[in-house]
Scaffold this motif. Structure first.
Motif, PDB file in Angstrom:
ATOM      1  N   LEU A 246       0.811  -1.220   0.000  1.00  0.00           N
ATOM      2  CA  LEU A 246       0.000   0.000   0.000  1.00  0.00           C
ATOM      3  C   LEU A 246       0.843   1.267   0.000  1.00  0.00           C
ATOM      4  CD1 LEU A 246      -2.551  -1.046   2.785  1.00  0.00           C
ATOM      5  CD2 LEU A 246      -2.831  -1.271   0.311  1.00  0.00           C
ATOM      6  N   ARG A 247       2.160   1.116   0.188  1.00  0.00           N
ATOM      7  CA  ARG A 247       3.017   2.281   0.451  1.00  0.00           C
ATOM      8  C   ARG A 247       2.981   3.322  -0.667  1.00  0.00           C
ATOM      9  NH1 ARG A 247       7.842  -0.141   1.701  1.00  0.00           N
ATOM     10  NH2 ARG A 247       7.055  -0.314   3.848  1.00  0.00           N
ATOM     11  N   ASP A 248       3.168   2.925  -1.898  1.00  0.00           N
ATOM     12  CA  ASP A 248       3.238   3.894  -3.003  1.00  0.00           C
ATOM     13  C   ASP A 248       1.933   4.658  -3.171  1.00  0.00           C
ATOM     14  OD1 ASP A 248       5.840   3.172  -3.465  1.00  0.00           O
ATOM     15  OD2 ASP A 248       5.384   1.833  -5.160  1.00  0.00           O
ATOM     16  N   ASP A 249       0.816   3.928  -3.133  1.00  0.00           N
ATOM     17  CA  ASP A 249      -0.476   4.598  -3.272  1.00  0.00           C
ATOM     18  C   ASP A 249      -0.740   5.546  -2.106  1.00  0.00           C
ATOM     19  OD1 ASP A 249      -1.029   3.356  -5.658  1.00  0.00           O
ATOM     20  OD2 ASP A 249      -2.202   1.732  -4.753  1.00  0.00           O
ATOM     21  N   TYR A 250      -0.361   5.105  -0.914  1.00  0.00           N
ATOM     22  CA  TYR A 250      -0.571   5.940   0.266  1.00  0.00           C
ATOM     23  C   TYR A 250       0.236   7.233   0.163  1.00  0.00           C
ATOM     24  CZ  TYR A 250      -0.311   7.703   4.998  1.00  0.00           C
ATOM     25  OH  TYR A 250      -0.359   8.523   6.089  1.00  0.00           O
ATOM     26  N   ARG A 251       1.507   7.111  -0.176  1.00  0.00           N
ATOM     27  CA  ARG A 251       2.348   8.305  -0.299  1.00  0.00           C
ATOM     28  C   ARG A 251       1.820   9.247  -1.369  1.00  0.00           C
ATOM     29  NH1 ARG A 251       8.525   5.803  -0.094  1.00  0.00           N
ATOM     30  NH2 ARG A 251       8.579   5.341   2.146  1.00  0.00           N
ATOM     31  N   ARG A 252       1.327   8.679  -2.452  1.00  0.00           N
ATOM     32  CA  ARG A 252       0.783   9.511  -3.527  1.00  0.00           C
ATOM     33  C   ARG A 252      -0.430  10.292  -3.031  1.00  0.00           C
ATOM     34  NH1 ARG A 252      -0.346   5.663  -6.687  1.00  0.00           N
ATOM     35  NH2 ARG A 252       1.808   5.384  -7.377  1.00  0.00           N
ATOM     36  N   LEU A 253      -1.292   9.650  -2.251  1.00  0.00           N
ATOM     37  CA  LEU A 253      -2.479  10.316  -1.728  1.00  0.00           C
ATOM     38  C   LEU A 253      -2.114  11.412  -0.726  1.00  0.00           C
ATOM     39  CD1 LEU A 253      -4.846   7.248  -1.195  1.00  0.00           C
ATOM     40  CD2 LEU A 253      -5.146   9.095  -2.848  1.00  0.00           C
ATOM     41  N   MET A 254      -1.125  11.142   0.125  1.00  0.00           N
ATOM     42  CA  MET A 254      -0.717  12.146   1.100  1.00  0.00           C
ATOM     43  C   MET A 254      -0.099  13.352   0.403  1.00  0.00           C
ATOM     44  SD  MET A 254      -1.487  11.628   4.258  1.00  0.00           S
ATOM     45  CE  MET A 254      -0.286  12.562   5.231  1.00  0.00           C
ATOM     46  N   THR A 255       0.709  13.110  -0.613  1.00  0.00           N
ATOM     47  CA  THR A 255       1.315  14.216  -1.362  1.00  0.00           C
ATOM     48  C   THR A 255       0.242  15.046  -2.055  1.00  0.00           C
ATOM     49  OG1 THR A 255       3.358  12.968  -1.728  1.00  0.00           O
ATOM     50  CG2 THR A 255       2.918  14.814  -3.210  1.00  0.00           C
ATOM     51  N   ALA A 256      -0.743  14.371  -2.649  1.00  0.00           N
ATOM     52  CA  ALA A 256      -1.826  15.074  -3.332  1.00  0.00           C
ATOM     53  C   ALA A 256      -2.637  15.910  -2.345  1.00  0.00           C
ATOM     54  CB  ALA A 256      -2.722  14.075  -4.051  1.00  0.00           C
ATOM     55  N   ARG A 257      -2.881  15.366  -1.155  1.00  0.00           N
ATOM     56  CA  ARG A 257      -3.627  16.112  -0.129  1.00  0.00           C
ATOM     57  C   ARG A 257      -2.878  17.375   0.257  1.00  0.00           C
ATOM     58  NH1 ARG A 257      -7.185  15.334   4.326  1.00  0.00           N
ATOM     59  NH2 ARG A 257      -7.773  13.331   3.433  1.00  0.00           N
ATOM     60  N   ARG A 258      -1.593  17.239   0.508  1.00  0.00           N
ATOM     61  CA  ARG A 258      -0.790  18.397   0.920  1.00  0.00           C
ATOM     62  C   ARG A 258      -0.743  19.456  -0.173  1.00  0.00           C
ATOM     63  NH1 ARG A 258       3.794  15.831   2.620  1.00  0.00           N
ATOM     64  NH2 ARG A 258       2.806  15.549   4.640  1.00  0.00           N
ATOM     65  N   GLU A 259      -0.586  19.026  -1.417  1.00  0.00           N
ATOM     66  CA  GLU A 259      -0.520  19.985  -2.522  1.00  0.00           C
ATOM     67  C   GLU A 259      -1.865  20.671  -2.736  1.00  0.00           C
ATOM     68  OE1 GLU A 259       0.912  17.745  -5.828  1.00  0.00           O
ATOM     69  OE2 GLU A 259       3.017  17.862  -5.189  1.00  0.00           O
ATOM     70  N   ALA A 260      -2.961  19.931  -2.569  1.00  0.00           N
ATOM     71  CA  ALA A 260      -4.285  20.525  -2.730  1.00  0.00           C
ATOM     72  C   ALA A 260      -4.536  21.595  -1.670  1.00  0.00           C
ATOM     73  CB  ALA A 260      -5.362  19.437  -2.650  1.00  0.00           C
ATOM     74  N   MET A 261      -4.114  21.331  -0.441  1.00  0.00           N
ATOM     75  CA  MET A 261      -4.295  22.311   0.623  1.00  0.00           C
ATOM     76  C   MET A 261      -3.427  23.535   0.399  1.00  0.00           C
ATOM     77  SD  MET A 261      -4.743  20.012   4.061  1.00  0.00           S
ATOM     78  CE  MET A 261      -4.884  21.527   4.997  1.00  0.00           C
ATOM     79  N   ALA A 262      -2.180  23.320  -0.019  1.00  0.00           N
ATOM     80  CA  ALA A 262      -1.279  24.441  -0.276  1.00  0.00           C
ATOM     81  C   ALA A 262      -1.818  25.322  -1.399  1.00  0.00           C
ATOM     82  CB  ALA A 262       0.120  23.929  -0.610  1.00  0.00           C
ATOM     83  N   ASP A 263      -2.298  24.704  -2.472  1.00  0.00           N
ATOM     84  CA  ASP A 263      -2.841  25.465  -3.597  1.00  0.00           C
ATOM     85  C   ASP A 263      -4.088  26.238  -3.182  1.00  0.00           C
ATOM     86  OD1 ASP A 263      -0.846  24.560  -5.241  1.00  0.00           O
ATOM     87  OD2 ASP A 263      -2.046  22.946  -6.128  1.00  0.00           O
ATOM     88  N   HIS A 264      -4.947  25.598  -2.403  1.00  0.00           N
ATOM     89  CA  HIS A 264      -6.176  26.264  -1.960  1.00  0.00           C
ATOM     90  C   HIS A 264      -5.846  27.470  -1.082  1.00  0.00           C
ATOM     91  CE1 HIS A 264     -10.570  25.999  -1.730  1.00  0.00           C
ATOM     92  NE2 HIS A 264     -10.455  26.445  -0.488  1.00  0.00           N
ATOM     93  N   CYS A 265      -4.884  27.307  -0.189  1.00  0.00           N
ATOM     94  CA  CYS A 265      -4.475  28.416   0.672  1.00  0.00           C
ATOM     95  C   CYS A 265      -3.890  29.557  -0.154  1.00  0.00           C
ATOM     96  CB  CYS A 265      -3.445  27.927   1.699  1.00  0.00           C
ATOM     97  SG  CYS A 265      -4.143  26.926   3.029  1.00  0.00           S
TER      98      CYS A 265
END
Length: 303
Positions: A246-265
């Motif tokens: 699950l590691r690769d998919d999990y890391r991809r989701l966490m990175t996407a979450r962080r980038e989405a929040m940064a962009d929204h801010c």
């Protein structure tokens, strides 16, 4: 998704025990906050802003449409540019501080020495200590109304020791236009809910600063073999036969979450900082200083 073996408080008796533990920890967290402040205070220059006041702040280039009476002719005579003389805004500003009390914030892995909750509270108390020295009005939504006092950190610590805020985003009924709020959380709720709550506050004319605090295990996903994951918010369980798959998919989701929040801010004019609990608390404090001071590097900054 919250990871690991965070304590799941479901009964009222467990909640009471947790509240007493939190109260017992608060004096130590306050001491830790003051220690962090001592490491960065030498480089702290207050929260200077342009506005009405008597003290000089800076020279800046003249822009068409500004008042000619504010031109500093002596400074302008030194070269071929026209400069304005800015003064420092002297009115006290209101800054709200809030640390997420959700169960997921209590998780701590072997790779970190403190929980996300402890780190968030230390940062809240440290910010209250420093901002109060600059004369700002400090408040904690739902717990402490804005106060301009040198002992703001002690007041917040005492209030939090006797009262546990409700889970979820900070209540916004007392937040006023032109104030600022610092929200420290792991932001592991569904991303749509997080952004909706952020928008609700932003639409009220409040400038925000989000600090996403994660345990290192929540970022690197070190788990292998048969592993059971439990959500401390809902109690739901997931058993993985080979967690490493699950590691690769999990890391991809966490990175996407962080980038989405940064962009929204960034679009809101807010700032965003990502922090891991195996890093120094002073690093976040210095980064927040830049955001609260209106640094050009403000929106969307990451650590």
């Amino acid at each position: 998704m919250p990871i690991g073996s965070a304590v799941d408080l479901t009964s009222s008796s467990e909640a009471l025990v947790r509240g007493r533990q939190r109260a017992a920890l608060m004096p130590d967290l306050l001491v830790d906050a003051k220690r962090v402040v001592a490491t960065v205070i030498a480089g702290w220059h207050g929260r200077k802003r342009r506005g009405v006041g008597e003290n000089f702040w800076q020279f800046r280039p003249f822009v068409q449409g500004e008042q000619v009476s504010r031109i500093d002719w002596r400074r302008s005579a030194r070269d071929d540019h026209v400069y304005l003389r800015d003064r420092e805004w002297e009115a006290a500003h209101t800054v709200w501080l809030w640390a997420d009390p959700s169960p997921s914030m209590r998780f701590v892995s072997k790779a970190a020495q403190v929980s996300k909750e402890s780190r968030a509270l230390v940062l809240v108390l440290a910010l209250a200590e420093i901002l109060s020295r600059s004369g700002e009005r400090i408040g904690y939504p739902g717990v402490v109304d804005p106060v301009s006092a040198r002992d703001a950190s002690e007041r917040i610590a005492a209030a939090l020791a006797s009262r546990r805020p409700d889970d979820g985003f900070p209540p916004d009924d007392r937040l006023r236009r032109h104030s600022e709020i610092v929200i420290l959380s792991d932001f592991l709720d569904p991303i749509e809910e997080v952004l909706t709550r952020v928008d609700k506050i932003g639409k009220r004319g409040i400038r925000g600063h989000l600090v996403m605090i994660n345990d290192p295990a929540e970022e690197v996903f070190p788990y292998t073999g048969r592993t059971e994951f439990r959500d401390p918010e809902t109690g739901q369980r997931l058993t993985a036969g080979r967690a490493e798959a699950l590691r690769d998919d999990y890391r991809r989701l966490m990175t996407a979450r962080r980038e989405a929040m940064a962009d929204h801010c960034r679009h809101l004019g807010w700032s965003f900082i990502a922090h891991r609990t195996d890093r120094l608390a002073s690093e976040v404090l210095v980064a927040l200083h830049g955001q609260l001071s209106g640094s050009p590097q403000g929106s969307g900054a990451r650590q």
